[in-house]
Design an enzyme around this catalytic site. Sequence first.
Site, PDB file in Angstrom:
ATOM      1  N   ARG A   1      11.127  -3.469   4.312  1.00  0.00           N
ATOM      2  CA  ARG A   1      10.950  -4.266   5.528  1.00  0.00           C
ATOM      3  C   ARG A   1      12.034  -3.981   6.551  1.00  0.00           C
ATOM      4  NH1 ARG A   1       8.534  -6.665   1.377  1.00  0.00           N
ATOM      5  NH2 ARG A   1       7.001  -8.315   1.672  1.00  0.00           N
TER       6      ARG A   1
ATOM      7  N   GLN B   1       2.581  -9.016   0.460  1.00  0.00           N
ATOM      8  CA  GLN B   1       2.184  -7.829   1.222  1.00  0.00           C
ATOM      9  C   GLN B   1       1.118  -8.184   2.245  1.00  0.00           C
ATOM     10  OE1 GLN B   1       1.124  -4.990  -1.808  1.00  0.00           O
ATOM     11  NE2 GLN B   1       3.256  -4.707  -2.451  1.00  0.00           N
TER      12      GLN B   1
ATOM     13  N   ASP C   1       6.520  -9.374 -10.640  1.00  0.00           N
ATOM     14  CA  ASP C   1       6.925  -8.022 -11.053  1.00  0.00           C
ATOM     15  C   ASP C   1       7.654  -8.026 -12.389  1.00  0.00           C
ATOM     16  OD1 ASP C   1       5.802  -6.965  -8.785  1.00  0.00           O
ATOM     17  OD2 ASP C   1       7.656  -6.998  -7.635  1.00  0.00           O
TER      18      ASP C   1
ATOM     19  N   ARG D   1       8.036  -0.028 -13.532  1.00  0.00           N
ATOM     20  CA  ARG D   1       8.432  -1.233 -14.274  1.00  0.00           C
ATOM     21  C   ARG D   1       7.973  -1.173 -15.734  1.00  0.00           C
ATOM     22  NH1 ARG D   1      10.753  -3.706 -10.096  1.00  0.00           N
ATOM     23  NH2 ARG D   1       9.590  -3.846  -8.140  1.00  0.00           N
TER      24      ARG D   1
ATOM     25  N   ARG E   1      -1.343  -3.562 -15.539  1.00  0.00           N
ATOM     26  CA  ARG E   1      -0.137  -3.780 -16.346  1.00  0.00           C
ATOM     27  C   ARG E   1      -0.421  -4.570 -17.620  1.00  0.00           C
ATOM     28  NH1 ARG E   1       4.514  -4.456 -11.594  1.00  0.00           N
ATOM     29  NH2 ARG E   1       4.866  -2.212 -11.443  1.00  0.00           N
TER      30      ARG E   1
ATOM     31  N   SER F   1      11.910  -4.655  -1.822  1.00  0.00           N
ATOM     32  CA  SER F   1      11.078  -5.323  -0.808  1.00  0.00           C
ATOM     33  C   SER F   1      11.821  -5.424   0.519  1.00  0.00           C
ATOM     34  CB  SER F   1      10.728  -6.742  -1.277  1.00  0.00           C
ATOM     35  OG  SER F   1       9.869  -6.687  -2.382  1.00  0.00           O
TER      36      SER F   1
ATOM     37  N   LYS G   1      -1.738  -3.781 -10.122  1.00  0.00           N
ATOM     38  CA  LYS G   1      -0.433  -3.235  -9.715  1.00  0.00           C
ATOM     39  C   LYS G   1      -0.494  -1.709  -9.853  1.00  0.00           C
ATOM     40  CE  LYS G   1       1.536  -7.000  -8.500  1.00  0.00           C
ATOM     41  NZ  LYS G   1       1.794  -7.204  -7.074  1.00  0.00           N
TER      42      LYS G   1
ATOM     43  N   ARG H   1      -5.639   1.520  -5.618  1.00  0.00           N
ATOM     44  CA  ARG H   1      -5.266   0.097  -5.478  1.00  0.00           C
ATOM     45  C   ARG H   1      -6.034  -0.557  -4.324  1.00  0.00           C
ATOM     46  NH1 ARG H   1       1.081  -0.465  -6.077  1.00  0.00           N
ATOM     47  NH2 ARG H   1       0.446  -2.643  -6.209  1.00  0.00           N
TER      48      ARG H   1
END
EC number: 2.5.1.19
Length: 447
Positions: free
Chosen positions: A31, A176, A326, A399, A357, A27, A353, A131
């Site tokens: 950024r 986000q 997450d 993940r 998930r 993350s 996600k 998404r």
Amino acid sequence: MADPRKIIVTHQATPLSGVITVPGDKSISHRAVLLAALAEGKSIIRNWLPAGDTLATLEVVRALGVPVEIQKRSAHSWELRIEGRGLRGLRRPNAPLDCRNAGTAIRLLAGVMAGQSFPSVLDGSEQLRKRPMGRVTEPLRLMGADIKSEGGFAPLSLRPAALHGIEYTMPVPSAQVKSAILLAGLYTNHVVRVHQPGPARDHTERLLVAMGTIINTQDGWVTLGEAPLGGRRLLPLDMTVPGDFSSAAFPLVAATIVPHSRITIRQVGVNATRTGLLEILRAMGANVTIANQQVTGGELIADLSVEFNELHPTDVGGPTVVRAIDEFPIWAVAATQAAGAGTVRDAAELRVKEVDRIAVLAGELRRLGGQMDEHADGFTVHGPQQLRGAGVDSHDDHRLGMALAVAGLAAEGTTLVHDAACMADSFPGFVETMRQLGAAIEWVDAG
Ligand code: S3P
């Protein structure tokens, strides 16, 4: 087509032990490169994460005319020198901007591109195109942005428009969405206020503050004040990205479920908006200690040590969920080894996600002989479960792939995790890092 790379995991009969680091935070890496591009002057970012997702942001920044010099300090730690172009110095791209699989890239970039004086198109992989983007296009449109989407999905087409201030309550706590609004806010002189129903990760706010912007956070409201005289400007960054807590979660859980393990993960980011899993694991009886805390680049880092301990289950819901969002795939694996039933609620976000998930993990755990009961907004795992090695698939979700590999350590026999290259979307070197701890995980030749 699914990628042919797979990993083989053998039941872990010996304890995991050793001291490791994990690559830089995903993350923060997204950024840092994006904000450095908008700064006035040269930024230095150390321990930047060269993962599939963050490389997408880096390539987009380059396509917008921002020079980036890369020094590879190691395979998984790059040092970037970025010649920031200022908020209004980006160049019109000559092709759609490809965000690959990265939800963070497309949603944050939507905020930045909404404020530009040229049109652009944000797109990504087939997975990303599934998404939801309405959560960012809606508030950005309320700020005056001109965005077209394909029924709420990427590609997003943005055209120049004058942006104005907003006071917006997010229906779900999303870093986000919050970040997209704040980044678009850099392109208005007015006040921008976002209310978050839960404490979503605050890395954007911290970086903006480090770059000289005033941000207030109070009672769930995040406020970017009116522009100062002379307009908004960002100072360049000189920072080191902390290790990614969400990557550390995999070896951390592995050591809590493999008997007699004892490991330390050094210099991990332990920003409280990210560490919900630590509290959850402790409530389950995990033996985790935090040492050597220090602040770097406005972020708290620490060394995390964990020793194997019998786990008992716990229920998770409410504001903890966003701070662990997450980590639920790997938490589910921990829950299969705990004595009793553990339930997650208030986590419907898991369904949007990289993949759904909840549904996908339930299916893959079933292949290992495990069981997870699905709820609309979460799931229940009844432990302890004796998992049995089998072939499983990541479904191109990093993940899920890593969580299944850790499940393989607890399973009898051998587990093959197919479609495994995606692990490098967030944690390049996952297999090698686990092997440093003595884990019986290795790559199988493609084909
Ligand atoms: C992220 C925010 C979270 C998280 C994602 C990374 C970010 O998503 O799940 O992996 O870097 O801002 P949401 O903002 O959709 O909750």
